[in-house]
Design an enzyme around this catalytic site. Structure first.
Site, mmCIF file in Angstrom:
data_model
loop_
_atom_site.group_PDB
_atom_site.id
_atom_site.type_symbol
_atom_site.label_atom_id
_atom_site.label_comp_id
_atom_site.label_asym_id
_atom_site.label_seq_id
_atom_site.Cartn_x
_atom_site.Cartn_y
_atom_site.Cartn_z
ATOM 1 N N HIS A 1 17.720 -17.756 21.559
ATOM 2 C CA HIS A 1 17.425 -16.445 20.995
ATOM 3 C C HIS A 1 15.990 -16.075 21.345
ATOM 4 O O HIS A 1 15.245 -16.877 21.911
ATOM 5 C CB HIS A 1 17.638 -16.459 19.474
ATOM 6 N N ASP B 1 28.276 -11.146 16.274
ATOM 7 C CA ASP B 1 29.445 -11.026 17.134
ATOM 8 C C ASP B 1 29.744 -12.350 17.828
ATOM 9 O O ASP B 1 28.828 -12.968 18.387
ATOM 10 C CB ASP B 1 29.200 -9.966 18.206
ATOM 11 N N HIS C 1 16.606 -5.044 10.424
ATOM 12 C CA HIS C 1 16.741 -4.990 8.973
ATOM 13 C C HIS C 1 15.665 -4.124 8.325
ATOM 14 O O HIS C 1 15.358 -4.288 7.147
ATOM 15 C CB HIS C 1 16.706 -6.406 8.382
#
Length: 373
Positions: free
Chosen positions: A109, A343, A17
């Site tokens: 993650h 996704d 980002h």
């Protein structure tokens, strides 16, 4: 490390980002035709928002070459290229506090491991662990392919989705000699078998609709390679391909040739017998042919002129909308329902990334072999 390669050095930069993501590529010889138009097709295949099986983040991913080329050809100096981020939503990640103990690392993650390693973590998205980082890899892969087109036109690299969840499609070995990217792209799943592709589509949509995700595999074939590539003992060709593939986000497994299935065989069944070269214009470029290719084009860590084929496994994407019981950095139990656009399955968009890392690895091996001549 953010650099891959020894003679063909690829350094990626940027976060998911920030203003943009890109790459610096060092080692491409001069006078090689390479333009933004050459690099864009693979970026377009990788970009998000291209189908309802992928993230809803909408990025055009238009590449800009900033240095290292002039009049459409390389200068032999480092090439830098950038893709600007456009559709950023850092507000989706406010559940992650940068300073306090209520930081909630997403299960499976890289949030937790990046934070404990570096003492900080990008407060919006995955930062360097995001798949946005792979844009630089795809650019570099395109630069390698520009070199192949000019100096080794026989080389082609094609990947496809061979598995999603329990659904598996084994492309016949003879079809590996001819399959094209156009055939792979005929279906949005990038599985070249229509029946399996339809089942994959439904499975991915079902996972998405439940706020869940699912894993899969990408298989790749590299055709038209010269024999003699690879640097034993530690930089064998399969070792470098494994290094390349397992550096891609979400990868968890790698096998070349018959891989783990080959471990079930007797040597008499698995050995690739040599034979006189039959087709001087075919995909097998070595001085001898083999009657089979169970080795996957590599023996002793060195290419033998047969096509290389390998499979890379991708885990289910870690960020899911489905509620998960976990804890924050203080150990306090929390229920996490991740926001953001992600996704439900990464393998269809991973196809050009696998191709790019394969091309980068082969390019590096070619330049290293040239130092011996």
């Amino acid at each position: 490390m953010s650099t891959f390669g020894r003679a063909f050095r690829v350094t990626t930069f940027g976060e998911s980002h920030c203003i943009g993501v890109g790459v610096i590529v060092d080692g491409l010889p001069g006078k090689i035709p390479v333009t933004e138009e050459d690099l864009q097709p693979q970026l377009t295949r990788r970009r998000p928002g291209q189908s309802d099986l992928s993230t809803k983040r909408d990025e055009a991913d238009v590449v800009q070459i900033w240095s290292g080329t002039e009049f459409g050809k390389s200068l032999g100096t480092p090439i830098s290229a950038l893709v600007r981020n456009k559709d950023m939503r850092p507000q989706d990640y406010k559940f992650q506090s940068e300073t306090s103990a209520d930081f909630v690392p997403r299960p499976s993650h890289a949030d937790y491991t990046y934070r404990v390693k570096y003492g900080t973590h990008s407060s919006s998205g995955g930062g360097r662990s995001s798949a946005r980082e792979t844009i630089g890899r795809v650019i570099a892969g395109g630069i390698a392919e520009a070199y192949f087109k000019e100096k080794f036109p026989s080389i082609s690299v094609v990947a496809w989705v061979s598995r999603v969840g329990p659904l598996r499609y084994d492309l016949p070995q003879e079809k590996m000699l001819t399959i094209t990217r156009q055939e792979v792209d005929a279906d949005m799943t990038r599985c070249p078998d229509a029946e399996t592709a339809a089942k994959i589509t439904q499975m991915v949509k079902d996972a998405r609709d439940k706020g869940d995700s699912i894993g899969g595999c990408v298989t790749c074939v590299i055709r038209g390679l010269p024999d003699g590539l690879g640097e034993p003992v530690f930089d064998k060709m399969e070792a470098m391909l494994a290094h390349a593939m397992l550096s891609i986000p979400a990868t968890k497994g790698f096998e070349v040739g018959t891989g783990f299935d080959g471990s079930k065989c007797y040597g008499s069944a698995h050995n690739d017998a040599f034979c006189a070269k039959k087709d001087t214009d075919g995909p097998c470029t070595g001085n001898l042919d083999t009657t089979t290719n169970n080795s996957g084009g590599i023996q002793g860590g060195i290419t033998n002129g047969q096509p290389i084929y390998f499979t890379t496994a991708f885990k289910p994407p870690a960020t899911i909308a489905k509620a998960q019981e976990t804890c924050d950095m203080s150990g306090k139990d929390v229920t996490l329902e991740s926001k953001g656009r992600h996704d439900p399955c990464v393998v269809n968009r991973a196809v050009p990334i696998v191709e790019a890392m394969a091309s980068i690895t082969i390019m590096d091996a070619i330049l290293l072999q040239k130092t011996r001549s």
